[in-house]
Motif scaffolding. Structure first.
Motif, PDB file in Angstrom:
ATOM      1  N   ARG A 228       0.828  -1.219   0.000  1.00 16.07           N
ATOM      2  CA  ARG A 228       0.000   0.000   0.000  1.00 16.07           C
ATOM      3  C   ARG A 228       0.863   1.270   0.000  1.00 16.07           C
ATOM      4  O   ARG A 228       0.427   2.313  -0.467  1.00 16.07           O
ATOM      5  CB  ARG A 228      -0.917   0.029   1.233  1.00 16.07           C
ATOM      6  CG  ARG A 228      -1.974  -1.056   1.239  1.00 16.07           C
ATOM      7  CD  ARG A 228      -2.931  -0.889   0.072  1.00 16.07           C
ATOM      8  NE  ARG A 228      -3.957  -1.905   0.076  1.00 16.07           N
ATOM      9  CZ  ARG A 228      -5.183  -1.716   0.545  1.00 16.07           C
ATOM     10  NH1 ARG A 228      -5.515  -0.537   1.034  1.00 16.07           N
ATOM     11  NH2 ARG A 228      -6.058  -2.692   0.528  1.00 16.07           N
ATOM     12  N   ALA A 229       2.074   1.140   0.541  1.00 12.18           N
ATOM     13  CA  ALA A 229       2.981   2.297   0.585  1.00 12.18           C
ATOM     14  C   ALA A 229       4.036   2.216  -0.506  1.00 12.18           C
ATOM     15  O   ALA A 229       5.055   2.923  -0.429  1.00 12.18           O
ATOM     16  CB  ALA A 229       3.655   2.352   1.952  1.00 12.18           C
ATOM     17  N   ASP A 230       3.798   1.397  -1.514  1.00 13.03           N
ATOM     18  CA  ASP A 230       4.768   1.214  -2.610  1.00 13.03           C
ATOM     19  C   ASP A 230       6.154   0.862  -2.068  1.00 13.03           C
ATOM     20  O   ASP A 230       7.181   1.375  -2.545  1.00 13.03           O
ATOM     21  CB  ASP A 230       4.858   2.487  -3.463  1.00 13.03           C
ATOM     22  CG  ASP A 230       3.533   2.795  -4.152  1.00 13.03           C
ATOM     23  OD1 ASP A 230       2.778   1.833  -4.418  1.00 13.03           O
ATOM     24  OD2 ASP A 230       3.256   3.973  -4.398  1.00 13.03           O
ATOM     25  N   ASP A 231       6.165   0.028  -1.038  1.00 14.55           N
ATOM     26  CA  ASP A 231       7.394  -0.451  -0.387  1.00 14.55           C
ATOM     27  C   ASP A 231       8.210   0.661   0.272  1.00 14.55           C
ATOM     28  O   ASP A 231       9.403   0.479   0.536  1.00 14.55           O
ATOM     29  CB  ASP A 231       8.272  -1.220  -1.371  1.00 14.55           C
ATOM     30  CG  ASP A 231       7.960  -2.711  -1.325  1.00 14.55           C
ATOM     31  OD1 ASP A 231       7.492  -3.181  -0.272  1.00 14.55           O
ATOM     32  OD2 ASP A 231       8.149  -3.393  -2.340  1.00 14.55           O
ATOM     33  N   SER A 232       7.588   1.783   0.552  1.00 16.22           N
ATOM     34  CA  SER A 232       8.265   2.852   1.310  1.00 16.22           C
ATOM     35  C   SER A 232       7.987   2.639   2.794  1.00 16.22           C
ATOM     36  O   SER A 232       6.834   2.767   3.255  1.00 16.22           O
ATOM     37  CB  SER A 232       7.750   4.222   0.871  1.00 16.22           C
ATOM     38  OG  SER A 232       8.163   5.204   1.797  1.00 16.22           O
ATOM     39  N   VAL A 233       9.043   2.309   3.546  1.00 17.08           N
ATOM     40  CA  VAL A 233       8.860   2.018   4.973  1.00 17.08           C
ATOM     41  C   VAL A 233       8.403   3.268   5.726  1.00 17.08           C
ATOM     42  O   VAL A 233       7.546   3.192   6.614  1.00 17.08           O
ATOM     43  CB  VAL A 233      10.174   1.463   5.568  1.00 17.08           C
ATOM     44  CG1 VAL A 233      10.055   1.335   7.085  1.00 17.08           C
ATOM     45  CG2 VAL A 233      10.503   0.119   4.960  1.00 17.08           C
ATOM     46  N   VAL A 234       8.961   4.427   5.361  1.00 15.98           N
ATOM     47  CA  VAL A 234       8.583   5.669   6.058  1.00 15.98           C
ATOM     48  C   VAL A 234       7.088   5.938   5.880  1.00 15.98           C
ATOM     49  O   VAL A 234       6.365   6.216   6.847  1.00 15.98           O
ATOM     50  CB  VAL A 234       9.415   6.858   5.514  1.00 15.98           C
ATOM     51  CG1 VAL A 234       8.943   8.161   6.147  1.00 15.98           C
ATOM     52  CG2 VAL A 234      10.892   6.645   5.782  1.00 15.98           C
ATOM     53  N   SER A 235       6.600   5.834   4.645  1.00 14.87           N
ATOM     54  CA  SER A 235       5.171   6.066   4.391  1.00 14.87           C
ATOM     55  C   SER A 235       4.321   5.017   5.103  1.00 14.87           C
ATOM     56  O   SER A 235       3.242   5.337   5.642  1.00 14.87           O
ATOM     57  CB  SER A 235       4.888   6.018   2.886  1.00 14.87           C
ATOM     58  OG  SER A 235       5.668   6.946   2.201  1.00 14.87           O
ATOM     59  N   ALA A 236       4.792   3.773   5.095  1.00 15.86           N
ATOM     60  CA  ALA A 236       4.034   2.692   5.734  1.00 15.86           C
ATOM     61  C   ALA A 236       3.888   2.930   7.235  1.00 15.86           C
ATOM     62  O   ALA A 236       2.805   2.744   7.803  1.00 15.86           O
ATOM     63  CB  ALA A 236       4.725   1.352   5.475  1.00 15.86           C
ATOM     64  N   VAL A 237       4.983   3.371   7.870  1.00 17.57           N
ATOM     65  CA  VAL A 237       4.947   3.602   9.323  1.00 17.57           C
ATOM     66  C   VAL A 237       4.076   4.814   9.652  1.00 17.57           C
ATOM     67  O   VAL A 237       3.215   4.756  10.553  1.00 17.57           O
ATOM     68  CB  VAL A 237       6.382   3.801   9.861  1.00 17.57           C
ATOM     69  CG1 VAL A 237       6.342   4.296  11.308  1.00 17.57           C
ATOM     70  CG2 VAL A 237       7.152   2.491   9.781  1.00 17.57           C
ATOM     71  N   ILE A 238       4.278   5.911   8.925  1.00 19.26           N
ATOM     72  CA  ILE A 238       3.496   7.129   9.222  1.00 19.26           C
ATOM     73  C   ILE A 238       2.004   6.901   8.973  1.00 19.26           C
ATOM     74  O   ILE A 238       1.154   7.280   9.788  1.00 19.26           O
ATOM     75  CB  ILE A 238       4.014   8.319   8.376  1.00 19.26           C
ATOM     76  CG1 ILE A 238       5.434   8.684   8.817  1.00 19.26           C
ATOM     77  CG2 ILE A 238       3.094   9.529   8.514  1.00 19.26           C
ATOM     78  CD1 ILE A 238       6.082   9.753   7.973  1.00 19.26           C
ATOM     79  N   GLY A 239       1.681   6.254   7.846  1.00 24.13           N
ATOM     80  CA  GLY A 239       0.277   5.989   7.533  1.00 24.13           C
ATOM     81  C   GLY A 239      -0.372   5.090   8.564  1.00 24.13           C
ATOM     82  O   GLY A 239      -1.553   5.253   8.899  1.00 24.13           O
ATOM     83  N   LYS A 240       0.394   4.158   9.113  1.00 27.57           N
ATOM     84  CA  LYS A 240      -0.157   3.238  10.109  1.00 27.57           C
ATOM     85  C   LYS A 240      -0.344   3.930  11.464  1.00 27.57           C
ATOM     86  O   LYS A 240      -1.302   3.655  12.187  1.00 27.57           O
ATOM     87  CB  LYS A 240       0.782   2.038  10.269  1.00 27.57           C
ATOM     88  CG  LYS A 240       0.150   0.862  10.986  1.00 27.57           C
ATOM     89  CD  LYS A 240       0.992  -0.365  10.834  1.00 27.57           C
ATOM     90  CE  LYS A 240       0.260  -1.579  11.395  1.00 27.57           C
ATOM     91  NZ  LYS A 240      -0.996  -1.872  10.679  1.00 27.57           N
TER      92      LYS A 240
END
Length: 402
Positions: A228-240
């Protein structure tokens, strides 16, 4: 670039909202459960000021003066004579059963010795195991005995032909005035509840983050999350984190509004500063929670570590026990808790109305906890890369076997 970043965060955020709605436990954790627990804490201390603490009396004199002393004790709003006993042993038994908090022993010939100026000794035994109750009983007994003694002195002075001016000088040669500047009524709500509720709030912040991230690893849904974050860990963490950030800030605003709006407790500060402090405290708590999780990448172990870290926090805040009197190790530990810095900011803002420059040092200390989020993201990134590498190796090994 920025629009892509926002799109990734939004996609993860929407996915997290669906996960929260699909789980009754997670939904409860971010909606009604914190509010219910906070109201429960308030309900326990809602009386504000302790009244009618049970006291037993052992009157060995049975005189007019001893009965008058018992009435004086019972007339104190904080004390209530609930038992008249014949021995101290009976009082000790009642105290051990928790039926009374103190036993007052009035000796034989109390009245006779009083009028002969032989200073009879009235003894009070109280249970200091309950520190706050013990202090209340002790201070109220001292006040009662002081008033009673002053009355007897006044009667003696009048009987010897003294006038009112002489009585005042003899009974109270030094006049004192002790005024509390804050929490004037020594009410438990501004003293204890306004600290216990934020400590509880911090626990919910930690648990909600630990559970959200831990379930991804436990249920092996990492690929769905990162895709869902296009494999961007930063986006994945912030979005979560984002849904939990909003819920936690709302909870903080609710309990502050309840205390300083609905209950109308004294509020000398600025609501804008309080909102800023709340947001920084939530981010600090979430950063620490994520850092704790990345130490093990395991839900069960992370919950255990989070509980050990946050559950005793209330004892280290410095509200019930002065921080300056704590051992060095305890003082170091309290500095590692975000709630310690939050409480100092809340007290400084609510009680003293500190301006922004006065808040800044403590606010910076609280904000330093957010730096652990960078460490946590790096650890998640490494774990992700390692997992992908293992998956590729397993896949290539499978192809070679074929």
């Amino acid at each position: 670039m920025m629009s892509s970043f926002i799109t990734q965060i939004k996609a993860v955020w929407l996915r997290e909202n669906k996960l929260i709605l699909a789980s009754k436990w997670q939904l409860s954790l971010v909606t009604w459960l914190p509010i219910a627990c906070m109201l429960l804490v308030y309900a326990i201390f809602s009386q504000g000021i302790p009244r009618d603490l049970a006291v037993a009396v052992v009157d060995q004199d049975h005189s007019h003066l001893s009965r008058s002393l018992v009435r004086y004790i019972d007339a104190n709003p904080s004390l209530a004579v609930t038992a008249q006993l014949t021995s101290v042993a009976e009082g000790k038994a009642l105290m051990q059963q928790g039926d009374v908090y103190a036993v007052v022993y009035i000796p034989r010939d109390f009245e006779k010795q009083t009028y002969l100026a032989m200073t009879p000794e009235v003894t009070t035994f109280y249970n200091a195991q309950y520190v706050l109750i013990g202090k209340l009983v002790s201070s109220n007994m001292a006040k009662t005995f002081g008033t009673f003694t002053a009355q007897i002195d006044a009667v003696k002075t009048l009987a010897s032909g003294g006038n009112l001016a002489v009585i005042k000088g003899a009974v109270a040669p030094i006049s004192t005035q002790v005024n509390p500047l804050y929490n004037v009524s020594t009410n438990y709500i501004p003293f204890l509840v306004t600290a216990a509720v934020p400590a509880l709030w911090q626990i919910f912040i930690l648990v909600s983050v630990l559970l959200a991230f831990g379930l991804e690893y436990k249920n092996n849904t990492l690929n769905s999350w990162f895709q869902r974050a296009d494999d961007s860990v930063v986006s994945a963490v912030i979005g979560k984190l984002l849904p939990y950030t909003l819920f936690s800030v709302i909870h903080g605003l609710l309990f502050l509004s309840f205390f300083y709006g609905y209950l109308n407790l004294p509020m000398q500060g600025n609501w804008g500063y309080l909102l800023l402090i709340l947001v920084v405290a939530v981010l600090a708590g979430q950063a620490i929670a994520l850092f704790i999780f990345t130490l093990s990448m395991n839900l069960t172990q992370a919950i255990s570590m989070g509980a050990a870290y946050s559950a005793p926090a209330f004892a280290f805040i410095g509200v019930t026990f002065p921080a300056e009197s704590m051992p060095q190790l305890a003082q170091m530990w309290r500095m590692l808790l975000p709630i310690t810095h939050y409480m100092q900011l809340q007290i400084g803002q609510v009680n003293y109305g500190q301006d922004f420059m006065a808040l800044l040092p403590q606010l910076m200390s609280l904000a330093l906890f957010i730096l652990t989020l960078i460490i946590a993201i790096c650890r998640i990134q490494r774990h992700r890369e390692k997992t992908l590498l293992n998956d590729r190796n397993t896949l290539s090994t499978g192809h070679e076997d074929e």
